[in-house]
Design a protein around this motif. Structure first.
Motif, PDB file in Angstrom:
ATOM      1  N   MET A 158       3.068  -1.539  -5.148  1.00  0.00           N
ATOM      2  CA  MET A 158       2.364  -0.950  -2.805  1.00  0.00           C
ATOM      3  C   MET A 158       1.116  -1.023  -2.014  1.00  0.00           C
ATOM      4  SD  MET A 158       1.126   3.260  -3.392  1.00  0.00           S
ATOM      5  CE  MET A 158       1.946   3.790  -1.435  1.00  0.00           C
ATOM      6  N   LEU A 159       1.671  -0.912  -0.829  1.00  0.00           N
ATOM      7  CA  LEU A 159       0.918  -2.176  -0.383  1.00  0.00           C
ATOM      8  C   LEU A 159      -0.389  -1.234  -0.317  1.00  0.00           C
ATOM      9  CD1 LEU A 159       0.744  -4.219   1.544  1.00  0.00           C
ATOM     10  CD2 LEU A 159       2.131  -3.414   3.499  1.00  0.00           C
ATOM     11  N   LYS A 160      -1.642  -1.812   0.013  1.00  0.00           N
ATOM     12  CA  LYS A 160      -2.972  -1.277   0.263  1.00  0.00           C
ATOM     13  C   LYS A 160      -3.401  -1.820   1.750  1.00  0.00           C
ATOM     14  CE  LYS A 160      -6.853   1.451  -0.082  1.00  0.00           C
ATOM     15  NZ  LYS A 160      -6.812   2.689  -0.368  1.00  0.00           N
ATOM     16  N   LEU A 161      -3.649  -0.583   2.673  1.00  0.00           N
ATOM     17  CA  LEU A 161      -3.986  -1.230   4.187  1.00  0.00           C
ATOM     18  C   LEU A 161      -5.571  -0.780   4.133  1.00  0.00           C
ATOM     19  CD1 LEU A 161      -1.255   0.052   6.285  1.00  0.00           C
ATOM     20  CD2 LEU A 161      -1.454  -2.462   5.214  1.00  0.00           C
ATOM     21  N   ILE A 162      -6.688  -1.541   5.166  1.00  0.00           N
ATOM     22  CA  ILE A 162      -7.652  -1.525   4.922  1.00  0.00           C
ATOM     23  C   ILE A 162      -8.034  -0.865   5.754  1.00  0.00           C
ATOM     24  CG2 ILE A 162      -8.444  -1.940   2.826  1.00  0.00           C
ATOM     25  CD1 ILE A 162      -9.889  -4.370   3.813  1.00  0.00           C
ATOM     26  N   ALA A 163      -7.294  -1.360   7.146  1.00  0.00           N
ATOM     27  CA  ALA A 163      -7.656  -0.975   8.571  1.00  0.00           C
ATOM     28  C   ALA A 163      -8.022   0.155   8.781  1.00  0.00           C
ATOM     29  CB  ALA A 163      -6.240  -0.819   9.551  1.00  0.00           C
ATOM     30  N   ARG A 164      -8.405   1.341   8.625  1.00  0.00           N
ATOM     31  CA  ARG A 164      -8.538   2.727   8.559  1.00  0.00           C
ATOM     32  C   ARG A 164     -10.488   2.728   8.263  1.00  0.00           C
ATOM     33  NH1 ARG A 164      -6.458   8.138   9.138  1.00  0.00           N
ATOM     34  NH2 ARG A 164      -4.846   7.096   8.462  1.00  0.00           N
ATOM     35  N   PRO A 165     -11.161   2.825   9.445  1.00  0.00           N
ATOM     36  CA  PRO A 165     -13.049   2.374   8.492  1.00  0.00           C
ATOM     37  C   PRO A 165     -12.998   3.871   7.832  1.00  0.00           C
ATOM     38  CG  PRO A 165     -12.675   3.519  10.651  1.00  0.00           C
ATOM     39  CD  PRO A 165     -11.725   2.868  10.000  1.00  0.00           C
ATOM     40  N   LEU A 166     -14.088   4.091   6.731  1.00  0.00           N
ATOM     41  CA  LEU A 166     -14.008   5.083   5.803  1.00  0.00           C
ATOM     42  C   LEU A 166     -15.824   5.334   5.851  1.00  0.00           C
ATOM     43  CD1 LEU A 166     -12.008   4.053   2.293  1.00  0.00           C
ATOM     44  CD2 LEU A 166     -11.068   5.265   4.531  1.00  0.00           C
ATOM     45  N   ARG A 167     -15.894   4.247   5.707  1.00  0.00           N
ATOM     46  CA  ARG A 167     -17.683   4.812   5.868  1.00  0.00           C
ATOM     47  C   ARG A 167     -18.376   3.998   6.994  1.00  0.00           C
ATOM     48  NH1 ARG A 167     -16.689   2.223   1.378  1.00  0.00           N
ATOM     49  NH2 ARG A 167     -16.666   3.451  -0.512  1.00  0.00           N
ATOM     50  N   PRO A 168     -19.644   5.261   7.655  1.00  0.00           N
ATOM     51  CA  PRO A 168     -20.046   4.262   9.461  1.00  0.00           C
ATOM     52  C   PRO A 168     -20.246   3.075   9.113  1.00  0.00           C
ATOM     53  CG  PRO A 168     -21.243   6.318   8.013  1.00  0.00           C
ATOM     54  CD  PRO A 168     -20.323   6.560   6.716  1.00  0.00           C
ATOM     55  N   GLY A 169     -20.335   2.668  10.007  1.00  0.00           N
ATOM     56  CA  GLY A 169     -20.913   0.584  10.669  1.00  0.00           C
ATOM     57  C   GLY A 169     -19.499   0.041   9.816  1.00  0.00           C
ATOM     58  N   GLU A 170     -18.867   0.943   8.967  1.00  0.00           N
ATOM     59  CA  GLU A 170     -17.465   0.049   8.968  1.00  0.00           C
ATOM     60  C   GLU A 170     -16.433  -0.099  10.133  1.00  0.00           C
ATOM     61  OE1 GLU A 170     -16.654   0.803   4.317  1.00  0.00           O
ATOM     62  OE2 GLU A 170     -14.795   1.834   5.865  1.00  0.00           O
TER      63      GLU A 170
ATOM     64  N   MET B   5       8.292  -1.319   0.383  1.00  0.00           N
ATOM     65  CA  MET B   5       8.033  -1.862  -0.777  1.00  0.00           C
ATOM     66  C   MET B   5       8.769  -2.531  -1.670  1.00  0.00           C
ATOM     67  SD  MET B   5       7.174   2.226  -1.877  1.00  0.00           S
ATOM     68  CE  MET B   5       8.664   2.900  -1.121  1.00  0.00           C
ATOM     69  N   ALA B   6      10.222  -2.665  -1.251  1.00  0.00           N
ATOM     70  CA  ALA B   6      10.653  -3.791  -1.068  1.00  0.00           C
ATOM     71  C   ALA B   6      10.694  -4.920  -0.636  1.00  0.00           C
ATOM     72  CB  ALA B   6      12.182  -3.824  -0.897  1.00  0.00           C
ATOM     73  N   PHE B   7       9.989  -5.148   0.147  1.00  0.00           N
ATOM     74  CA  PHE B   7       9.850  -6.794   0.299  1.00  0.00           C
ATOM     75  C   PHE B   7       8.953  -7.323  -0.528  1.00  0.00           C
ATOM     76  CE2 PHE B   7       6.797  -9.785   2.409  1.00  0.00           C
ATOM     77  CZ  PHE B   7       8.300 -10.379   3.126  1.00  0.00           C
ATOM     78  N   ALA B   8       8.154  -6.450  -0.682  1.00  0.00           N
ATOM     79  CA  ALA B   8       5.877  -6.904  -1.593  1.00  0.00           C
ATOM     80  C   ALA B   8       7.009  -6.464  -2.999  1.00  0.00           C
ATOM     81  CB  ALA B   8       5.210  -5.204  -2.091  1.00  0.00           C
ATOM     82  N   THR B   9       8.260  -5.949  -3.313  1.00  0.00           N
ATOM     83  CA  THR B   9       8.694  -5.772  -5.072  1.00  0.00           C
ATOM     84  C   THR B   9       9.378  -7.467  -4.783  1.00  0.00           C
ATOM     85  OG1 THR B   9       8.887  -4.012  -5.159  1.00  0.00           O
ATOM     86  CG2 THR B   9      10.306  -4.642  -6.347  1.00  0.00           C
ATOM     87  N   GLU B  10      10.255  -7.193  -4.180  1.00  0.00           N
ATOM     88  CA  GLU B  10      11.218  -9.084  -4.374  1.00  0.00           C
ATOM     89  C   GLU B  10      10.012 -10.241  -4.477  1.00  0.00           C
ATOM     90  OE1 GLU B  10      14.558 -11.340  -1.572  1.00  0.00           O
ATOM     91  OE2 GLU B  10      14.358  -8.742  -1.086  1.00  0.00           O
ATOM     92  N   HIS B  11       8.892 -10.186  -3.730  1.00  0.00           N
ATOM     93  CA  HIS B  11       8.383 -11.343  -3.661  1.00  0.00           C
ATOM     94  C   HIS B  11       7.321 -11.077  -3.990  1.00  0.00           C
ATOM     95  CE1 HIS B  11      10.731 -12.612  -0.499  1.00  0.00           C
ATOM     96  NE2 HIS B  11      11.180 -11.529   0.322  1.00  0.00           N
TER      97      HIS B  11
END
Length: 82
Positions: free
Chosen positions: A1-13, A59-65
């Motif tokens: 599974m692909l995990k994205l971290i683009a969204r700030p979760l805490r103040p200052g991120e 998901m298929a791309f990440a699994t295949e590679h």
């Protein structure tokens, strides 16, 4: 599974989407040998990016590679290894 971290979760991120809303989403295989490009329609939101991470082709791309890194334009925003 692909995990994205683009969204700030805490103040200052930083918001990694800011300024990149019209950039394509690229997935690059961890070995660098393959890429998948997804264009925004017409701009990305955090919700649309999260939904893109769950798409069947993504998901298929990440699994295949055996994993992938995610980039918005040239900015790294996540990975299957996070």
């Amino acid at each position: 599974m692909l995990k994205l971290i683009a969204r700030p979760l805490r103040p200052g991120e930083p918001d990694l989407l800011a300024g990149n809303e019209r950039e394509p989403l690229f997935l690059r295989a961890l070995g660098g040998q393959a890429t998948l490009r997804i264009d925004p329609a017409p701009t990305w939101t955090h919700e649309e990016l999260d939904a893109a991470a769950g798409r069947v082709d993504v998901m298929a791309f990440a699994t295949e590679h055996f994993g992938a890194d995610a980039f918005l334009g040239g900015r790294w925003i996540g990975s299957s290894e996070v």
